[in-house]
Design an enzyme around this catalytic site. Structure first.
Site, PDB file in Angstrom:
ATOM      1  N   ASP A 135       1.835   9.801   6.791  1.00  0.00           N
ATOM      2  CA  ASP A 135       0.487   9.586   6.270  1.00  0.00           C
ATOM      3  C   ASP A 135      -0.499  10.632   6.781  1.00  0.00           C
ATOM      4  OD1 ASP A 135      -2.311   8.207   6.153  1.00  0.00           O
ATOM      5  OD2 ASP A 135      -1.032   6.922   4.932  1.00  0.00           O
ATOM      6  N   TRP A 164      -2.192   5.869   2.775  1.00  0.00           N
ATOM      7  CA  TRP A 164      -1.179   6.263   1.791  1.00  0.00           C
ATOM      8  C   TRP A 164       0.144   5.558   2.061  1.00  0.00           C
ATOM      9  CZ3 TRP A 164      -4.508   7.386  -1.305  1.00  0.00           C
ATOM     10  CH2 TRP A 164      -5.561   8.252  -1.050  1.00  0.00           C
ATOM     11  N   ASP A 165       0.453   5.307   3.324  1.00  0.00           N
ATOM     12  CA  ASP A 165       1.645   4.515   3.650  1.00  0.00           C
ATOM     13  C   ASP A 165       1.562   3.131   3.021  1.00  0.00           C
ATOM     14  OD1 ASP A 165       3.439   6.055   5.159  1.00  0.00           O
ATOM     15  OD2 ASP A 165       2.223   5.865   6.947  1.00  0.00           O
ATOM     16  N   LEU A 166       0.400   2.500   3.149  1.00  0.00           N
ATOM     17  CA  LEU A 166       0.237   1.147   2.639  1.00  0.00           C
ATOM     18  C   LEU A 166       0.278   1.116   1.117  1.00  0.00           C
ATOM     19  CD1 LEU A 166      -2.523  -0.020   5.132  1.00  0.00           C
ATOM     20  CD2 LEU A 166      -0.119  -0.697   5.134  1.00  0.00           C
ATOM     21  N   GLY A 169       3.806   1.601   0.075  1.00  0.00           N
ATOM     22  CA  GLY A 169       4.581   0.375   0.228  1.00  0.00           C
ATOM     23  C   GLY A 169       4.435  -0.540  -0.968  1.00  0.00           C
TER      24      GLY A 169
END
Length: 402
Positions: A135, A164-166, A169
């Site tokens: 991220d 951005w990770d979330l 996901g």
């Protein structure tokens, strides 16, 4: 308890950090059984901060709760074969795999699909060309740190949230559901790849921020805590707290002016500047003037007084809270909201988030803590039919966690 939409689906997971684990956590909260396959000593995030005083990872325990944990020596040939057998094990409820592997060819789609043709396989990557990315590096490449931070400060400003990770996901959740729908409709599997960098670039582009740079004004500058294109900023209270106040719509602006008793002053200011603050563009243009005008009203009142004045007024606002304050408020509540307590032998009292998707008005919050490797023998027995003697041998030889 509401019906869990994904009840009866089994998802196998082999990943680390945020995107993949958060996707599989969300799937588990919707009713799927998630079986996490990890290296026998844990993945690279097994000890990641935050940690307890004893060194146990709150990070890993939070993102990987509500899953069954299987620990296998993935460097050994027999361990690799066990992992492949689990992921491709027969059954209408299984054949779903989420991963973010680099350098594990034994878990490639080509290898796994040869063992189960209808596999629903979702791979999270750093970039679309297969290169690495997290991220923090992806956010840097997307351009966001260059418009983040205080006005007049040169250089990038990072932020703490792995946004951005979330988002990635949740895209992975969509990909799993898409794959399941496709398989049900056609009988065929589906291989889908999601690059973290693509998530960031597409999201920023869809907000219009790259197109904005093509306009005559060029690239946006830093605006500190001001909302870009409207009026909104933070104000300090008389007791050294802070509140965020926004006036995006005309009604919100009108209510803010009314509740602060600034109607006559604002009208005079409009005349002197030959402007109309009911127009959002004008509120943004004169944001610093309006901030200076309103600042004394907030500074002369405590946070409690401001709450009494603003609640029910139609002003869009919120107090700033620390993480600890949010935690204490949740612990003092009735436990019916999205934040819930979960007791863990390893981590003690955890404050976790239920699925934010409410089904028939209720949160899906029936969860349990995960203990690393604790489900290895049971899963191998259930999914592969291994007997106690074979499981004992695998333990003795260090192929699986004992």
């Amino acid at each position: 308890m509401p019906v869990q939409p994904l009840a009866g689906v089994t998802v196998f997971e082999n990943d680390s950090f945020v995107a993949g684990p958060s996707a599989c956590l969300a799937l588990s909260q919707l009713g799927a059984q998630v079986i996490k396959i990890d290296p026998i000593k844990g993945g690279p995030d097994i000890d990641r901060w935050p940690i307890t005083p004893e060194g146990r990872s709150i990070y890993w325990g939070s993102l990987n709760r509500n899953k069954r944990s299987v620990a296998i020596d993935l460097r050994s040939e027999e361990g690799q074969e066990l992992a492949q057998a689990l992921i491709t094990s027969p059954g209408d409820d299984s054949g779903v795999f989420v991963e973010n592997n680099v350098g594990r060819p034994f878990l490639s789609d080509e290898v796994l699909r040869a063992k189960r043709a209808d596999l629903v396989h979702v791979k999270v990557q750093g970039s679309a060309d297969g290169g690495p990315g997290v991220d923090y590096t992806v956010n840097a490449e997307a351009g966001i740190p260059m418009i983040t931070g205080p006005t007049g400060v040169e250089g990038p400003s990072n932020h703490a949230l792995p946004a951005w990770d979330l988002v990635c996901g949740q895209a992975a959740v969509t990909a799993v559901v898409t794959g399941l729908y496709h398989r049900r409709a056609t009988g065929e599997g589906l291989y889908q790849e999601i690059a973290l960098k693509d998530i960031a670039l597409a999201a920023v582009a869809n907000l219009g921020w790259y197109t904005e740079t093509l306009q005559p004004a060029g690239e946006r500058t830093k605006h500190g805590n001001h909302i870009f294109g409207s009026f909104g900023t933070n104000f300090a209270t008389g007791d050294e707290r802070h509140v965020m106040v926004t006036a995006i719509t005309r009604r919100q602006w009108s209510n803010l002016v009314k509740v602060t008793g600034m109607s006559d002053v604002v009208a005079a200011l409009e005349r002197s500047l030959s402007t109309d603050f009911t127009e959002e563009t004008n509120r943004y243009t004169y944001r610093e003037v309006l901030e200076a005008l309103l600042k004394p009203w907030f500074a002369s009142r405590t946070a409690n007084q401001i709450t009494a004045d603003l609640e029910g007024s139609g002003v869009l606002w919120a107090p700033y809270s620390s993480l600890g304050e949010v935690t204490q408020d949740a612990l003092a509540g009735d436990g019916a909201g999205v934040l819930r307590t979960l007791e863990s032998d390893a981590l003690g009292t955890m404050l976790v988030g239920a699925s934010p998707i409410r089904v028939d008005g209720e949160y899906l919050a029936d969860e349990k803590p995960t203990v690393f490797g604790a489900d290895t023998a049971e899963v191998l027995s259930e999914r592969l039919g291994l007997g106690s003697a074979e499981i004992g041998r695998l333990c003795d030889e260090g192929i699986i966690a004992s």
